[in-house]
Design an enzyme around this catalytic site. Structure first.
Site, mmCIF file in Angstrom:
data_model
loop_
_atom_site.group_PDB
_atom_site.id
_atom_site.type_symbol
_atom_site.label_atom_id
_atom_site.label_comp_id
_atom_site.label_asym_id
_atom_site.label_seq_id
_atom_site.Cartn_x
_atom_site.Cartn_y
_atom_site.Cartn_z
ATOM 1 C CB CYS A 99 -0.395 2.396 4.007
ATOM 2 S SG CYS A 99 -1.942 1.736 3.404
ATOM 3 C CG ASP A 100 3.356 1.251 4.431
ATOM 4 O OD1 ASP A 100 2.968 1.749 5.500
ATOM 5 O OD2 ASP A 100 3.116 0.080 4.108
ATOM 6 C CB CYS A 102 -0.919 -0.012 1.219
ATOM 7 S SG CYS A 102 -1.971 1.433 1.325
#
Length: 320
Positions: free
Chosen positions: A139-140, A136
């Site tokens: 997300c990261d 993701c």
């Protein structure tokens, strides 16, 4: 084993399931939440969470799920550890069978079973998951500012991840096992125009190489699918973008599904094709797939259920 009849059953214990439980319990619906095999869902494999509103400091995904669970229990949700292995949505009340042998009957159902990222299945990929290997970018990606990353895949997800990462990373290499992409043409055009993105055609990721102390990715071993030649690339992060699989096996043939197996819901609602069955979170969301959107849909599902059950009761009273 026995059977139990509940007004509302929620299947799944991620942000969507827990939030649905919090709202439903506060509406005095006494929800029963069946948490399944991986309580907390994908959040339990997400280490640092920086984009969940309300927390100025970095929080841990598993901790956030523990807090949601405790909140759901605190307001009156009963949470049980079982896995639904059969579901019959053709009769009222809906019938569910647990792995424990227990049978559950529900007047209303919220499906929040989530989705799981598809992985390549390499032992080294598993070892570094959350420590340089991610599924993701939104997300990261933040952790790879000014760094060198690769994205594995060739569909819309892979190209979108590469474009997103190009805003943060110094260099992005898209690794694809074929010699052309499956992504939409407009996305491909944007990808090829971006000076920070290179495409490595006809290659597979065969091994993730990294340090043990602290755990982190340092290299990616790639193989040419046509010649078998292997190359090792210096890399800081690897994003696997080969799609997601919604956990909808139980409901195939019973609920209307979208392309890719996600549950179809009515526009602006969490209602599925079966009256009294609602879906929330990544099991129905093939677009956003964020913890905060899943939580939002969990709230919507609980409010939709509350309205549905009130209308059922009103009809029953009118018929008497």
């Amino acid at each position: 084993m026995g059977s139990r009849h509940e007004k509302l059953i929620i299947i799944g214990a991620g942000p969507a399931g827990y939030t649905a439980a919090i709202y439903a319990a506060r509406a005095m619906l006494k929800p029963l939440l069946i948490e399944g095999i991986q309580p907390g869902g994908q959040m339990t494999i997400t280490t640092d969470v920086e984009n969940y509103p309300g927390f100025a400091d970095v929080i841990q995904g598993p901790w956030l799920m523990e807090q949601m669970r405790a909140q759901a229990e605190h307001v009156g949700t009963e949470i049980i550890s079982d896995m639904v292995v059969e579901a019959d949505l053709s009769q009222r009340p809906f019938r569910l069978k647990g792995d424990s042998g227990e049978e559950y009957l529900a007047d209303a159902l919220i499906i929040a079973t989530g989705a799981k990222a598809r992985w390549l299945g390499l032992p080294s990929e598993d070892k570094f998951q959350g420590f340089g290997v991610s599924a993701c970018a939104t997300c990261d990606g933040f952790f790879y500012r000014g760094k060198n990353v690769i994205v594995v895949g060739g569909g819309n997800t892979a190209v979108e991840e590469a474009l997103y990462l190009a805003n943060l990373a110094d260099k992005v290499t898209l690794v694809h096992r074929r010699d052309e992409l499956r992504a939409e043409k407009i996305l491909q055009e944007r990808l090829f125009k971006n000076p920070k993105i290179d495409v490595l055609w006809d290659h597979n990721l065969v091994e993730v190489i990294g340090a043990d102390d602290p755990l982190g990715v340092t290299h990616a071993k790639l193989a040419n699918v046509k010649t078998g030649d292997e190359t090792t690339m210096d890399i800081d992060g690897i994003f696997i973008a080969i799609g997601h699989s919604p956990q909808t096996e139980l409901f195939k043939g019973q609920l209307e599904l979208k392309t890719g197996g996600y549950i179809q819901t009515a526009p602006g609602s969490t209602a599925t094709s079966v009256e009294g069955v609602f879906a929330a979170g990544d099991v129905t969301d093939d677009v956003y797939r964020q913890a905060v959107t899943a939580a939002g849909m969990g709230c919507m599902a609980a409010l939709d259920v509350e309205r549905y059950l009130a209308s059922v009761e009103a009809h029953a009273e009118a018929a008497e």
